[in-house]
Design an enzyme around this catalytic site. Structure first.
Site, short mmCIF file in Angstrom:
data_model
loop_
_atom_site.label_atom_id
_atom_site.label_comp_id
_atom_site.label_asym_id
_atom_site.label_seq_id
_atom_site.Cartn_x
_atom_site.Cartn_y
_atom_site.Cartn_z
N HIS A 29 10.26 15.63 -48.78
CA HIS A 29 9.58 16.20 -47.76
C HIS A 29 9.32 17.59 -48.11
CE1 HIS A 29 8.35 17.22 -43.33
NE2 HIS A 29 9.00 18.36 -43.74
N GLU A 30 10.21 18.70 -48.62
CA GLU A 30 9.91 19.96 -48.88
C GLU A 30 9.15 20.12 -50.30
OE1 GLU A 30 10.42 22.13 -46.73
OE2 GLU A 30 11.78 20.92 -45.36
N HIS A 33 5.46 19.68 -49.24
CA HIS A 33 4.99 21.18 -48.75
C HIS A 33 4.60 22.01 -50.21
CE1 HIS A 33 5.19 20.45 -44.61
NE2 HIS A 33 6.85 20.41 -44.72
#
Length: 377
Positions: A29-30, A33
């Site tokens: 997920h990170e 980003h």
């Protein structure tokens, strides 16, 4: 000695599988980003798996601090100009920066770049889920059974509607069904909801109306859940049990389809909670995820990975909720900014973030209550 043995079992059977699953999901997920931010030219000061004090880390040549933090219940990417891990902009610091430096901050980036960077986290979760399902289907295949009825439970919805052994289910509410799992998946999230089942009997199709009964089931680990059932059973002989193996492209298609089933099933469950057809006690937090991770690990690596895929989709959906602090809340602000032609004021954003944090804390408390006093065995 017995206490030590139990502690070791808890560590290896529950805590480690939980941390492996959660770390994988958070990292991906990170990373979504991070990669989108890098591509957009936004400076990144920190990439953390976990919150709180740093346990270990290093700083790369671009000035990004990569670290593993003490509280393993999430993570964050901190962009240049952020005040905290929730990407709250530091307006005072931003206004003091030179014009050239402002362009590298998250706040100073173009609206579309900020939106892409924020959306990339949940998108990465969906991609991870598709990848896991696809690899599992390609390596291990998929057990399937034909939707042929071997037995009809007495006094069930199917018995009342007139379904008989030997009937082939071909559609539900007009949607084709190809396997017995398709029937179970569709019916389970529609308790007390009228449906139309199309059957084929002796070559002739007919529509039968019925209402799935809400039933509490218990799995092999003692976990209890409410589902809709119509009361039909298949057997190995009747359903032609088999394992279907897929090539790479077919596995990818099935992986995407399975991920969509998780999305649609989640929305169906939430709709049932809102309408009162189901209880909200299946909403769980870290304790439940840890326990289920241990249970799946006891079955095998494949089961644990598929749990990771389901959780990855769930976390992606959760982050897209239009709640300030979450990714969906940021995207909501950007949509308003696009319509207004200017961003929402700092004071309004601060109030919204506080409300969002309160909502998240309330959800966390509720999920923890379910974990502790809910229906999990």
């Amino acid at each position: 000695m017995e206490l030590l043995h139990q502690a070791f079992g808890l560590l290896t059977g529950t805590i480690i599988p939980f941390l492996v699953v959660l770390t994988l999901i958070v990292f991906v997920h990170e990373m979504g980003h991070y990669l989108a931010g890098r591509w957009s030219g936004i400076g990144i000061t920190a990439f953390s798996v976990g919150f709180g004090p740093e346990i270990a880390g290093f700083t790369d040549r671009r000035g990004t601090r990569w670290k593993l933090s003490a509280i393993p219940l999430g993570g964050y990417v901190k962009f240049l100009g952020d005040e905290d891990a929730a990407s709250t902009p530091d307006y005072e610091k931003f206004n003091r920066l030179p014009e050239a430096e402002r362009a590298r901050t998250f706040l100073g980036a173009a609206l579309w770049k900020r939106a892409v960077t924020v959306a990339a986290g949940p998108i990465a979760n969906f991609i991870l889920a598709i990848a896991i399902f696809s690899v599992a289907f390609a390596l291990y295949g998929r057990p399937v059974a034909d939707p042929v009825v071997a037995e009809v439970r007495e006094s069930s919805a199917a018995a009342t509607a007139g379904i008989q052994p030997g009937d082939l289910l071909v559609a539900i509410d007009g949607e084709p069904v190809r396997t017995f799992e398709d029937v179970r998946r569709y019916v389970s999230v529609r308790p007390e909801t009228p449906i139309v089942v199309t059957i084929r009997r002796h070559g002739v199709e007919q529509d039968l109306r019925m209402v799935p009964q809400k039933t509490e089931l218990t799995d092999q680990f003692g976990n209890r859940m409410e589902v809709g059932v119509i009361g039909i059973v298949t057997t190995e002989a009747t359903g032609n049990f088999r394992v279907v193996h897929y090539g790479p492209l077919e596995a990818l298609e099935q992986g995407a389809l399975q991920s969509w089933y998780v999305v649609s099933g989640t929305f169906d469950y939430l709709a049932n909670v809102v309408t009162g057809r189901m209880k909200a006690d299946q909403i769980g937090g870290p304790i439940r995820v840890a326990q289920v991770s241990g249970q799946m690990a006891s079955i095998g690596v494949a089961a644990l990975l598929q749990l990771a895929a389901v959780l990855s989709v769930s976390i992606g959906l959760l982050n897209l909720m239009p709640v300030p602090v979450l990714d969906g809340g940021h995207l909501m602000f950007y949509a308003i900014e696009a319509v207004r032609g200017k961003p929402i004021g700092p004071r309004t954003q601060e109030i919204a973030f506080r409300i969002g944090m309160a909502l998240i804390l309330m959800l966390t408390v509720f999920a923890t209550w379910n974990d502790t006093f809910g229906r999990l065995g």
